[in-house]
Design an enzyme around this catalytic site. Structure first.
Site, PDB file in Angstrom:
ATOM      1  N   SER A 127      36.278  32.373  37.026  1.00 14.87           N
ATOM      2  CA  SER A 127      37.110  31.550  37.894  1.00 14.87           C
ATOM      3  C   SER A 127      36.268  30.522  38.643  1.00 14.87           C
ATOM      4  O   SER A 127      35.100  30.786  38.976  1.00 14.87           O
ATOM      5  CB  SER A 127      37.837  32.444  38.911  1.00 14.87           C
ATOM      6  OG  SER A 127      38.443  31.680  39.933  1.00 14.87           O
ATOM      7  N   TYR A 152      38.534  38.508  45.165  1.00 16.82           N
ATOM      8  CA  TYR A 152      38.762  38.133  43.769  1.00 16.82           C
ATOM      9  C   TYR A 152      37.564  37.371  43.223  1.00 16.82           C
ATOM     10  O   TYR A 152      37.069  37.671  42.127  1.00 16.82           O
ATOM     11  CB  TYR A 152      40.030  37.283  43.666  1.00 16.82           C
ATOM     12  CG  TYR A 152      40.217  36.640  42.312  1.00 16.82           C
ATOM     13  CD1 TYR A 152      40.505  37.416  41.195  1.00 16.82           C
ATOM     14  CD2 TYR A 152      40.105  35.260  42.147  1.00 16.82           C
ATOM     15  CE1 TYR A 152      40.679  36.831  39.949  1.00 16.82           C
ATOM     16  CE2 TYR A 152      40.265  34.673  40.909  1.00 16.82           C
ATOM     17  CZ  TYR A 152      40.562  35.463  39.810  1.00 16.82           C
ATOM     18  OH  TYR A 152      40.714  34.883  38.579  1.00 16.82           O
TER      19      TYR A 152
END
Length: 320
Positions: A127, A152
């Site tokens: 990401s 995350y």
């Protein structure tokens, strides 16, 4: 080619499976259909994939050691695309264990099974959020990624580091993709494009964090799939055979401008509520895709205006 795709019923997983099926690959789809996303949307994506004769589906959790080992032993995949994850930068404290178990422990199991199965190439989703605080714009893969702003992001950075270890110690060819705000048809309903689109058509207000000044590098899903498939077909040849690459457009827009463009496509006005930025959100994301273009001869090219037009046309076609 026999390819195992985790998160096959998810947004990107669905599009990847469609692309690989269309070119004749045999796909082993894995998904636990968890309730953290839109279960109905996942089921609809999955039903479309099941129509292909060269698609097989296994409902299982990547944390289930026994089931995953049996699947790898029986299916013997040649390549693996790992997209299963708990997503979102706003994890609640109560959700932290699930993020760690799915994104870190689950991925570690995938790495180990790929090693044992001597998989030709593992491609996994990382990401853009791994870059964290203080990263110069545009984000380049050479920039440090050691100050994540969300749990995350931290789990995805941990995945990159574990993948490097497996590549270094065992020679496992691995490619990580740092994805930048992917959107398009069949998209996640919790992300801004679908969230805003639905709210605007239903006359509900939308919230812009950071007073609408935050910038995002929106990347159309077809561009992401094109990059992923090209890389899947070209395992890294270095020592170790490992790489992490940005996949983004490299043209960020403010969220206020994004809403303007969506208003133009929908022909309606948005009711906007401005709020301050939330913890875990980067003020700007912007991909340097020099390395991706060097590796594949490709760079994402679908303009946001065109991508939103496709998204709106799809939504109106499916929702009536």
């Amino acid at each position: 080619m026999k390819v195992l795709v985790t998160g096959a019923a998810g947004f990107i997983g669905y599009h990847v499976c469609e692309r690989l099926l269309a070119r004749g690959d045999t796909i082993i789809g894995v998904d636990n259909l968890d309730t953290s996303g839109d279960v109905t949307l996942k089921a609809t994506r999955l039903s479309r994939l099941k129509a292909a004769p060269n698609f097989g589906f296994h409902r299982m959790d990547i944390r289930d050691v026994k089931a995953c080992r049996e699947l790898f032993d029986g299916a013997k995949p040649e390549r693996v695309v790992h997209l299963a994850a708990r997503v979102g930068v706003r994890a609640l404290p109560s959700e932290a264990p699930d993020y760690a178990e799915t994104n870190v422990s689950g991925f570690l199991q995938v790495l180990e099974l790929c090693r044992l199965a001597k998989v030709e190439h593992l491609v996994f989703a990382s990401s853009s959020s791994v870059y964290g605080a203080g990263t110069p714009v545009p984000f380049a893969e050479s920039s440090p990624a050691d100050h994540p702003l969300s749990l995350y992001a931290a789990t995805k950075r941990a995945d990159e580091l574990m993948a490097h270890v497996y590549s270094h110690q065992y020679g496992l060819p691995v490619t990580g993709l740092r994805l930048f705000t992917v959107y398009g048809p069949w998209g996640r309903p919790d992300m801004a494009p679908m969230l805003f689109l639905r709210a605007m058509l239903e006359g509900r207000s939308i919230v812009l964090n950071g007073e609408g000044r935050m910038q995002r590098d929106f990347t159309y899903v077809d561009d992401v799939v094109e990059a992923l498939v090209r890389l899947l077909d070209k395992p890294p040849a270095g020592a170790p055979p490992y790489r992490v690459l940005n996949v983004g457009r490299g043209t960020p827009v403010t969220m206020a401008r994004f809403v303007d463009l969506l208003e133009e496509q929908l022909g309606t006005k948005a009711w906007v509520e401005l709020r301050s930025a939330q913890p875990g959100e980067l003020p700007v994301t912007c991909a340097d895709v020099t390395a991706l273009e060097r590796e594949t001869g490709f760079r994402p090219s679908v303009p946001l205006e065109e991508g939103l037009a496709r998204l709106v046309a799809w939504y109106r076609g499916t929702e009536g």
